[in-house]
Design a protein around this motif. Structure first.
Motif, PDB file in Angstrom:
ATOM      1  N   GLY A 124      37.776 110.136 110.933  1.00  0.00           N
ATOM      2  CA  GLY A 124      38.361 110.584 109.675  1.00  0.00           C
ATOM      3  C   GLY A 124      38.648 109.479 108.682  1.00  0.00           C
ATOM      4  O   GLY A 124      39.386 109.682 107.724  1.00  0.00           O
ATOM      5  N   VAL A 125      38.043 108.303 108.870  1.00  0.00           N
ATOM      6  CA  VAL A 125      38.314 107.149 108.017  1.00  0.00           C
ATOM      7  C   VAL A 125      37.181 106.958 107.021  1.00  0.00           C
ATOM      8  O   VAL A 125      36.011 107.121 107.350  1.00  0.00           O
ATOM      9  CB  VAL A 125      38.485 105.882 108.892  1.00  0.00           C
ATOM     10  CG1 VAL A 125      38.455 104.622 108.053  1.00  0.00           C
ATOM     11  CG2 VAL A 125      39.764 105.953 109.699  1.00  0.00           C
ATOM     12  N   THR A 126      37.547 106.573 105.800  1.00  0.00           N
ATOM     13  CA  THR A 126      36.578 106.183 104.777  1.00  0.00           C
ATOM     14  C   THR A 126      36.826 104.724 104.426  1.00  0.00           C
ATOM     15  O   THR A 126      37.965 104.332 104.161  1.00  0.00           O
ATOM     16  CB  THR A 126      36.721 107.058 103.513  1.00  0.00           C
ATOM     17  OG1 THR A 126      36.428 108.410 103.863  1.00  0.00           O
ATOM     18  CG2 THR A 126      35.776 106.606 102.409  1.00  0.00           C
ATOM     19  N   ILE A 127      35.750 103.935 104.429  1.00  0.00           N
ATOM     20  CA  ILE A 127      35.820 102.519 104.065  1.00  0.00           C
ATOM     21  C   ILE A 127      35.002 102.359 102.788  1.00  0.00           C
ATOM     22  O   ILE A 127      33.810 102.658 102.769  1.00  0.00           O
ATOM     23  CB  ILE A 127      35.270 101.623 105.192  1.00  0.00           C
ATOM     24  CG1 ILE A 127      36.106 101.823 106.477  1.00  0.00           C
ATOM     25  CG2 ILE A 127      35.255 100.165 104.759  1.00  0.00           C
ATOM     26  CD1 ILE A 127      35.540 101.138 107.700  1.00  0.00           C
ATOM     27  N   GLY A 128      35.654 101.901 101.717  1.00  0.00           N
ATOM     28  CA  GLY A 128      35.007 101.801 100.413  1.00  0.00           C
ATOM     29  C   GLY A 128      33.990 100.688 100.314  1.00  0.00           C
ATOM     30  O   GLY A 128      33.945  99.770 101.152  1.00  0.00           O
ATOM     31  N   PRO A 144      40.352 100.977 100.805  1.00  0.00           N
ATOM     32  CA  PRO A 144      39.788 101.065  99.454  1.00  0.00           C
ATOM     33  C   PRO A 144      38.638 100.072  99.240  1.00  0.00           C
ATOM     34  O   PRO A 144      38.541  99.058  99.933  1.00  0.00           O
ATOM     35  CB  PRO A 144      40.967 100.700  98.540  1.00  0.00           C
ATOM     36  CG  PRO A 144      42.187 100.814  99.382  1.00  0.00           C
ATOM     37  CD  PRO A 144      41.751 100.564 100.797  1.00  0.00           C
ATOM     38  N   ALA A 145      37.814 100.356  98.258  1.00  0.00           N
ATOM     39  CA  ALA A 145      36.726  99.442  97.885  1.00  0.00           C
ATOM     40  C   ALA A 145      37.306  98.081  97.507  1.00  0.00           C
ATOM     41  O   ALA A 145      38.447  97.988  97.041  1.00  0.00           O
ATOM     42  CB  ALA A 145      35.937 100.025  96.715  1.00  0.00           C
ATOM     43  N   TYR A 146      36.523  97.030  97.746  1.00  0.00           N
ATOM     44  CA  TYR A 146      36.880  95.657  97.361  1.00  0.00           C
ATOM     45  C   TYR A 146      38.170  95.166  98.028  1.00  0.00           C
ATOM     46  O   TYR A 146      38.906  94.381  97.446  1.00  0.00           O
ATOM     47  CB  TYR A 146      37.001  95.527  95.839  1.00  0.00           C
ATOM     48  CG  TYR A 146      35.704  95.812  95.126  1.00  0.00           C
ATOM     49  CD1 TYR A 146      34.734  94.827  95.014  1.00  0.00           C
ATOM     50  CD2 TYR A 146      35.452  97.062  94.579  1.00  0.00           C
ATOM     51  CE1 TYR A 146      33.538  95.074  94.366  1.00  0.00           C
ATOM     52  CE2 TYR A 146      34.260  97.328  93.942  1.00  0.00           C
ATOM     53  CZ  TYR A 146      33.304  96.336  93.842  1.00  0.00           C
ATOM     54  OH  TYR A 146      32.118  96.588  93.211  1.00  0.00           O
ATOM     55  N   ASP A 161      38.970  92.746  92.338  1.00  0.00           N
ATOM     56  CA  ASP A 161      38.445  93.819  91.495  1.00  0.00           C
ATOM     57  C   ASP A 161      36.931  93.695  91.427  1.00  0.00           C
ATOM     58  O   ASP A 161      36.351  92.697  91.849  1.00  0.00           O
ATOM     59  CB  ASP A 161      39.090  93.831  90.098  1.00  0.00           C
ATOM     60  CG  ASP A 161      38.754  92.621  89.248  1.00  0.00           C
ATOM     61  OD1 ASP A 161      37.846  91.853  89.618  1.00  0.00           O
ATOM     62  OD2 ASP A 161      39.405  92.434  88.211  1.00  0.00           O
ATOM     63  N   ALA A 162      36.288  94.689  90.879  1.00  0.00           N
ATOM     64  CA  ALA A 162      34.822  94.729  90.849  1.00  0.00           C
ATOM     65  C   ALA A 162      34.241  93.535  90.101  1.00  0.00           C
ATOM     66  O   ALA A 162      33.200  93.015  90.466  1.00  0.00           O
ATOM     67  CB  ALA A 162      34.341  96.037  90.226  1.00  0.00           C
TER      68      ALA A 162
END
Length: 177
Positions: A124-128, A144-146, A161-162
């Motif tokens: 159930g995990v999401t890795i950005g 989260p992403a980054y 940040d991006a």
């Protein structure tokens, strides 16, 4: 929090009842395919096994190191983006069999992610995208992403940040030139 589906069971613990949730044939076929992939040094063959036999969604140029253990019963619930590295001996689970229930959850790993050796990804995990997971981490919640995370349980170590990430990508590209 993890996104899992919960299924209560009556009688003995859920692991004793696993063949009510998955066929024996599927479990044996998946086990053999996973063992072949774990020891296979050729990434294109390994990704072919994951995609064609196990039904995983695996992006382009994604690399699973030796000994990676994907979920035996529900590998089709794993999705990995492009250009991601899954480190040596990492475990990716999409199921949990407990005493009074079992849980299922999709695992989504983004693109350009680095997962260090000996990590465990729970259901159930999401890795950005562009996330980094330190070696030996237990990923029990979304990343989260980054973001750079690590530990047991994971905690945030650093976030970029991006724009910073794109500058880093340019630096790497210049080093390669």
């Amino acid at each position: 929090m993890r996104n899992v589906e919960r299924y209560p069971v009556q009688g003995p613990n859920a692991l004793w009842q696993m063949y009510r949730t998955v066929s024996r044939f599927k479990a044996v076929r998946n086990f053999i395919a996973i063992q072949l992939a774990r020891y296979c040094p050729e990434l294109t063959v390994k990704n072919w096994i994951y995609r064609r036999i196990l039904g995983m969604k695996v992006g382009k140029q994604t690399a699973f190191a030796l000994m990676v253990m994907v979920d035996v019963f529900f590998p089709e619930r794993i999705e990995v983006g492009d250009n991601t590295i899954i480190g040596y001996n990492t475990t990716i689970l999409t199921h949990e069999y407990l005493i009074k229930e079992y849980r299922l959850g999709d695992v989504k790993i983004g693109s350009n992610v680095m997962i260090g050796a000996n990590s465990t990804i729970l259901p159930g995990v999401t890795i950005g995208d562009h996330a980094v997971i330190a070696a030996g981490s237990i990923v029990h919640k979304d990343v989260p992403a980054y973001t750079f995370v690590g530990g047991n349980p994971i905690r945030e170590i650093r976030r970029t940040d991006a724009g910073e990430q794109k500058d880093d990508d340019k630096s790497v590209h210049l080093l390669k030139s």
